[in-house]
Design an enzyme around this catalytic site. Structure first.
Site, short mmCIF file in Angstrom:
data_model
loop_
_atom_site.label_atom_id
_atom_site.label_comp_id
_atom_site.label_asym_id
_atom_site.label_seq_id
_atom_site.Cartn_x
_atom_site.Cartn_y
_atom_site.Cartn_z
N GLU A 229 0.82 -1.21 0.00
CA GLU A 229 0.00 0.00 0.00
C GLU A 229 0.85 1.26 0.00
O GLU A 229 0.52 2.25 -0.67
CB GLU A 229 -0.94 -0.01 1.20
CG GLU A 229 -2.12 -0.97 1.08
CD GLU A 229 -1.74 -2.43 1.22
OE1 GLU A 229 -2.54 -3.30 0.82
OE2 GLU A 229 -0.63 -2.71 1.74
N HIS B 151 -10.42 -6.44 8.65
CA HIS B 151 -10.93 -6.22 7.30
C HIS B 151 -12.34 -5.62 7.31
O HIS B 151 -13.08 -5.76 6.35
CB HIS B 151 -10.99 -7.55 6.53
CG HIS B 151 -9.66 -8.20 6.31
ND1 HIS B 151 -8.98 -8.84 7.31
CD2 HIS B 151 -8.89 -8.30 5.20
CE1 HIS B 151 -7.84 -9.33 6.83
NE2 HIS B 151 -7.77 -9.01 5.54
#
Length: 339
Positions: free
Chosen positions: A75, A144
């Site tokens: 990321e 998540h």
């Protein structure tokens, strides 16, 4: 679940077709990439696989690997490369598979993307869109399933968008891609397979314009993303009890359409803010404070917040459901506020 968008006031609708939320996002990407060759897409599994939620399906065949950039699982690297690309003239759209992972790219988002225009005295632009999937409901557990919009709303120089309907998803994504500032574009993972009528062809929804999804006279419910869908369902139940709730979809948290919220609250004299993120430090506190400061004399009761519990999202489905507001919780809160 079928989500029918309210009558759009942002563009003239000459033709619509029913689309899934993820299809509407993909349509916006396709149209913007056809319109502007500077638009590129970057992220994990976005090429042959079509993205974790199939938003980018088919784009590789249409635009090729130069513009559909498959990336490593990094990321920090993805967003860093995208910031550089934006500074040098491209208009990248980054997909982060889950908003939970955005912390890995915090420096690039907060210190680079959001601050460069200011740091260079307006001479630099960072036309970057970071798409991320947030929210609970799939049993994906605590790492998540977060709702982190309040993090990004606190960063000066960063815009935050959270569409609830397929039509808004398409229109807001197109507007975000054309914006010259970085935009955090957060999509709820349980909205991808909701359906709604979506304008065919080019469709733009201006950033910073809320939408009254349901008119009412007794109570204003302010919400966004999946809780907006729940709020509309709750409003139908309340109507059967004689309580007419007006439902305001903020659509963009930054910039926030304060005028629309205040106009609604001044009509109904009650305000309930509903969101999935935990209550402590949530964006609902910002809206409630604005209502209290600007419309205090028009209220018949203090503004109230209904939000997620201050706990990580559990894995077990029944526990997961219990820690974020459901339709019945909104109904109960609205009853209490208007009684």
């Amino acid at each position: 679940m079928s989500v029918r968008s309210a009558v759009q006031r942002d563009s003239e609708l000459t033709a619509t077709r029913e689309m899934f939320y993820n299809e509407a996002l993909g349509d916006a990407l396709r149209l913007e990439m056809e319109r502007d060759p500077r638009v590129i897409v970057m992220g994990e599994d976005i090429a042959e696989h079509g993205g974790a939620f199939q938003v980018t399906a088919g784009l590789l065949d249409r635009f090729g690997p130069t513009r559909i950039r498959q990336t490593p699982i990094s990321e920090l690297g993805i967003v860093g490369a995208a910031v550089g690309a934006a500074l040098t003239g491209l208009r990248p759209v980054v997909e982060l598979m889950y908003v939970d992972f955005s912390g890995l790219a915090t420096d690039q988002v907060v210190n680079q993307a959001a601050q460069n225009r200011f740091m260079f005295g307006g001479q630099a632009r960072v036309p970057l869109v970071i798409r991320a999937q947030g929210g609970s409901g799939r049993g994906n557990a605590a790492q998540h399933s977060k709702s982190l919009e309040a993090w990004f709303a606190h960063v000066a120089g960063l815009k935050v968008v959270m569409p609830a309907t397929p039509a808004d998803a398409k229109g807001l994504l197109a507007a975000a891609i054309r914006d010259d500032d970085p935009v955090m574009f957060i999509e709820h993972k349980l909205l991808y397979r909701t359906k709604g009528d979506v304008p065919a062809g080019e469709h733009l929804v201006p950033l910073g314009r809320a939408d009254v999804k349901r008119p009412g006279r007794d109570l204003t419910i302010v919400s966004w993303s999946r809780e907006l869908v729940f709020s509309l369902e709750a409003a139908e139940t309340l109507a059967g009890e004689g309580i007419e709730a007006e439902v305001v979809d903020v659509r963009t948290l930054v910039p926030l359409d304060v005028a629309t919220i205040l106009a609604s609250v001044r009509r109904t004299r009650h305000c309930l803010v509903v969101h999935e993120a935990i209550k402590r430090g949530g964006y609902g506190a910002e809206i409630a404070a604005l209502v209290a400061e600007e419309a205090f004399d028009d209220l018949d009761a203090p503004p109230k917040r209904l939000a997620g519990l201050d706990t990580p999202i559990p894995y077990a489905k029944h526990l997961e459901r219990s820690v974020v507001p459901q339709v019945e919780d909104i109904v109960a809160a609205a009853r209490a506020l208007t009684s």
